[in-house]
Design a protein around this motif. Structure first.
Motif, mmCIF file in Angstrom:
data_model
loop_
_atom_site.group_PDB
_atom_site.id
_atom_site.type_symbol
_atom_site.label_atom_id
_atom_site.label_comp_id
_atom_site.label_asym_id
_atom_site.label_seq_id
_atom_site.Cartn_x
_atom_site.Cartn_y
_atom_site.Cartn_z
ATOM 1 N N GLN A 62 1.129 -1.003 0.006
ATOM 2 C CA GLN A 62 0.312 -0.156 -0.061
ATOM 3 C C GLN A 62 0.856 1.461 -0.271
ATOM 4 N N THR A 63 0.008 2.169 0.093
ATOM 5 C CA THR A 63 0.782 3.659 0.153
ATOM 6 C C THR A 63 0.639 4.752 0.866
ATOM 7 N N ILE A 64 1.626 5.552 1.534
ATOM 8 C CA ILE A 64 1.069 6.562 1.923
ATOM 9 C C ILE A 64 0.988 7.806 0.919
ATOM 10 N N LEU A 86 -14.804 10.612 9.335
ATOM 11 C CA LEU A 86 -14.789 9.322 8.945
ATOM 12 C C LEU A 86 -14.122 8.948 8.160
ATOM 13 N N GLU A 87 -13.325 7.727 8.488
ATOM 14 C CA GLU A 87 -11.409 7.649 7.029
ATOM 15 C C GLU A 87 -11.895 6.066 6.452
ATOM 16 N N ILE A 88 -11.689 6.528 5.553
ATOM 17 C CA ILE A 88 -11.672 5.465 4.586
ATOM 18 C C ILE A 88 -10.074 4.827 4.437
ATOM 19 N N GLY A 89 -9.238 3.885 4.671
ATOM 20 C CA GLY A 89 -8.069 3.715 4.705
ATOM 21 C C GLY A 89 -7.381 3.974 5.660
ATOM 22 N N THR A 90 -7.206 3.611 6.240
ATOM 23 C CA THR A 90 -6.169 4.336 7.641
ATOM 24 C C THR A 90 -4.748 4.182 7.449
ATOM 25 N N GLY A 91 -4.208 2.681 6.247
ATOM 26 C CA GLY A 91 -3.095 2.782 6.341
ATOM 27 C C GLY A 91 -2.538 3.059 6.973
ATOM 28 N N SER A 92 -1.117 3.826 6.447
ATOM 29 C CA SER A 92 0.010 4.027 7.708
ATOM 30 C C SER A 92 -0.451 4.974 8.755
ATOM 31 N N GLY A 93 -1.988 5.666 8.570
ATOM 32 C CA GLY A 93 -2.384 6.808 9.920
ATOM 33 C C GLY A 93 -2.567 7.635 9.471
ATOM 34 N N TYR A 94 -1.542 8.419 8.783
ATOM 35 C CA TYR A 94 -0.667 9.964 8.782
ATOM 36 C C TYR A 94 -2.183 11.008 8.493
ATOM 37 N N GLN A 95 -2.853 10.374 7.770
ATOM 38 C CA GLN A 95 -4.615 11.545 7.110
ATOM 39 C C GLN A 95 -5.163 11.037 8.962
ATOM 40 N N ALA A 96 -4.958 10.243 9.324
ATOM 41 C CA ALA A 96 -6.318 9.959 10.808
ATOM 42 C C ALA A 96 -4.881 10.662 11.924
ATOM 43 N N ILE A 109 -11.627 2.741 9.119
ATOM 44 C CA ILE A 109 -11.214 2.341 9.056
ATOM 45 C C ILE A 109 -10.665 1.744 7.913
ATOM 46 N N GLU A 110 -9.689 0.331 8.722
ATOM 47 C CA GLU A 110 -8.740 -0.373 7.555
ATOM 48 C C GLU A 110 -9.284 -1.565 7.171
ATOM 49 N N ARG A 111 -9.072 -2.305 5.699
ATOM 50 C CA ARG A 111 -9.246 -3.766 5.741
ATOM 51 C C ARG A 111 -7.646 -4.641 6.437
ATOM 52 N N GLY A 135 -11.817 -3.879 8.729
ATOM 53 C CA GLY A 135 -12.864 -4.191 8.343
ATOM 54 C C GLY A 135 -13.215 -3.527 7.186
ATOM 55 N N ASP A 136 -14.480 -3.268 6.767
ATOM 56 C CA ASP A 136 -14.728 -3.128 4.250
ATOM 57 C C ASP A 136 -15.681 -1.322 5.574
ATOM 58 N N GLY A 137 -14.446 -0.448 4.629
ATOM 59 C CA GLY A 137 -15.215 0.541 4.983
ATOM 60 C C GLY A 137 -15.801 1.041 3.778
ATOM 61 N N THR A 138 -16.166 -0.033 2.975
ATOM 62 C CA THR A 138 -17.096 0.642 1.947
ATOM 63 C C THR A 138 -18.809 0.864 2.601
ATOM 64 N N VAL A 152 -12.765 9.719 2.182
ATOM 65 C CA VAL A 152 -11.902 8.222 1.316
ATOM 66 C C VAL A 152 -10.741 8.097 0.468
ATOM 67 N N THR A 153 -9.472 6.910 1.468
ATOM 68 C CA THR A 153 -7.948 7.813 0.525
ATOM 69 C C THR A 153 -8.160 5.797 -0.394
ATOM 70 N N ALA A 154 -8.434 5.848 -0.890
ATOM 71 C CA ALA A 154 -8.420 4.855 -1.483
ATOM 72 C C ALA A 154 -10.044 5.051 -3.392
ATOM 73 N N LEU A 209 -10.414 1.157 -3.588
ATOM 74 C CA LEU A 209 -10.861 0.533 -2.721
ATOM 75 C C LEU A 209 -11.112 -1.015 -2.738
ATOM 76 N N ILE A 210 -11.014 -1.780 -1.693
ATOM 77 C CA ILE A 210 -11.700 -3.460 -2.137
ATOM 78 C C ILE A 210 -12.660 -2.985 -1.235
ATOM 79 N N GLY A 211 -13.523 -3.851 -1.613
ATOM 80 C CA GLY A 211 -14.711 -3.882 -0.625
ATOM 81 C C GLY A 211 -15.759 -4.400 -1.047
HETATM 82 N N1 SAH Z 1 -4.794 7.700 4.529
HETATM 83 C C1 SAH Z 1 -3.625 6.522 4.574
HETATM 84 C C2 SAH Z 1 -3.902 6.215 3.097
HETATM 85 C C3 SAH Z 1 -3.867 4.869 2.392
HETATM 86 S S1 SAH Z 1 -3.676 4.281 1.146
HETATM 87 C C4 SAH Z 1 -2.101 7.142 4.969
HETATM 88 O O1 SAH Z 1 -2.801 8.365 5.824
HETATM 89 O O2 SAH Z 1 -1.768 6.385 5.327
HETATM 90 C C5 SAH Z 1 -5.543 3.291 0.826
HETATM 91 C C6 SAH Z 1 -5.783 1.971 2.442
HETATM 92 O O3 SAH Z 1 -6.856 2.017 2.042
HETATM 93 C C7 SAH Z 1 -4.859 0.714 2.134
HETATM 94 O O4 SAH Z 1 -4.129 0.798 2.967
HETATM 95 C C8 SAH Z 1 -5.808 -0.277 1.916
HETATM 96 O O5 SAH Z 1 -5.703 -1.421 2.522
HETATM 97 C C9 SAH Z 1 -7.415 0.449 2.444
HETATM 98 N N2 SAH Z 1 -8.781 0.023 2.107
HETATM 99 C C10 SAH Z 1 -8.240 -0.070 0.972
HETATM 100 N N3 SAH Z 1 -10.041 -0.914 0.580
HETATM 101 C C11 SAH Z 1 -10.801 -0.706 1.878
HETATM 102 C C12 SAH Z 1 -11.756 -1.136 2.197
HETATM 103 N N4 SAH Z 1 -12.792 -1.488 1.434
HETATM 104 N N5 SAH Z 1 -11.977 -0.313 3.739
HETATM 105 C C13 SAH Z 1 -11.136 0.069 4.334
HETATM 106 N N6 SAH Z 1 -9.813 0.423 3.641
HETATM 107 C C14 SAH Z 1 -9.384 -0.070 2.936
#
Ligand code: SAH
Length: 218
Positions: A62-64, A86-96, A109-111, A135-138, A152-154, A209-211
């Motif tokens: 994945q990427t930050i 609410l953020e979808i895609g916690t990833g590294s946690g930087y945006q949070a 939420i991170e999957r 879980g599934d952020g979608t 949504v960060t994906a 974004l997978i879900g």
């Molecule tokens: N906001 C992050 C960027 C993360 S990249 C940061 O600041 O680093 C996108 C992230 O979305 C990945 O970690 C990926 O695993 C996650 N992701 C993809 N589909 C998702 C879903 N359905 N629910 C939650 N997270 C999801």
């Protein structure tokens, strides 16, 4: 605060000046980006590049997001301190971390279990306490809805209905929508219980974004 939090402060100042030049004018965002040590959110091999305005790899393929992208999405949310986000895609946690530093009530939420756990640990070490869910952020996080902002960060193939439904009246959903190669940043505002408006912004490239309401895993 972790040791070395103040390291690279000069590089952060340069980055923030560049973001300002690129049109990021929300002072709360710029101050948060000055305060949050992005180098902790990267694998150590990339720490030196933490303050270049580029996306970088994190674990699990994945990427930050690029700092500009984080600032751009956050600015489109038009938040006030104390707002529930609410953020979808916690990833590294930087945006949070940026949202916490801005004084928001953050849900993310991170999957991916490994990324979820790593982000949880790091954010707590840095003194940030967002609510994190694996879980599934979608599908959103209905238990704590409605949200003033959802980001949504994906890359999404469309606007997931549950996210739209979990917005407060007056709230904004910022989401990159398109195919896997390129996505346009959209902002959906919930004007009233039944009305929404959609605005279109620049193009970006995110990981998928997978879900259930996103891309389906092959
Ligand atoms: N906001 C992050 C960027 C993360 S990249 C940061 O600041 O680093 C996108 C992230 O979305 C990945 O970690 C990926 O695993 C996650 N992701 C993809 N589909 C998702 C879903 N359905 N629910 C939650 N997270 C999801």
């Amino acid at each position: 605060m972790l040791k070395d939090s103040y390291k690279y402060k000069g590089l952060r100042e340069i980055l923030v000046a560049k973001l300002h030049q690129s049109g990021i004018r929300d002072k709360n965002i710029l101050e948060a980006m000055l305060a949050v040590p992005r180098h902790f959110f990267l694998e150590s091999a990339f720490a030196e590049q933490a303050y270049e305005d580029i996306a970088l790899p994190i674990a699990e393929g994945q990427t930050i997001s690029q700092p500009y992208t984080v600032a751009y999405q956050t600015q489109l949310l038009e938040l006030q301190p104390g707002d529930k986000v609410l953020e979808i895609g916690t990833g590294s946690g930087y945006q949070a971390a940026i949202l916490c530093q801005m004084g928001m009530d953050v849900y993310s939420i991170e999957r991916n279990p490994k990324l979820h756990m790593q982000a949880q640990k790091l954010l707590n070490e840095l003194g940030y306490h967002p609510h994190l869910l694996l879980g599934d952020g979608t599908l959103g996080w209905p238990e704590f809805a409605p949200y003033h902002g959802i980001v949504v960060t994906a890359a999404s193939p469309g606007i997931p209905k549950p996210l739209k439904e979990q917005l407060a009246v007056g709230g904004r959903l910022v989401i990159p929508v398109g195919d896997l190669e390129s996505q346009q940043m959209l902002r959906l505002t919930r004007i009233s219980e039944s009305e929404t408006k959609i605005e279109e912004f620049k193009y970006f490239k995110f990981v998928p974004l997978i879900g259930k309401e996103g891309w389906h895993e092959k």
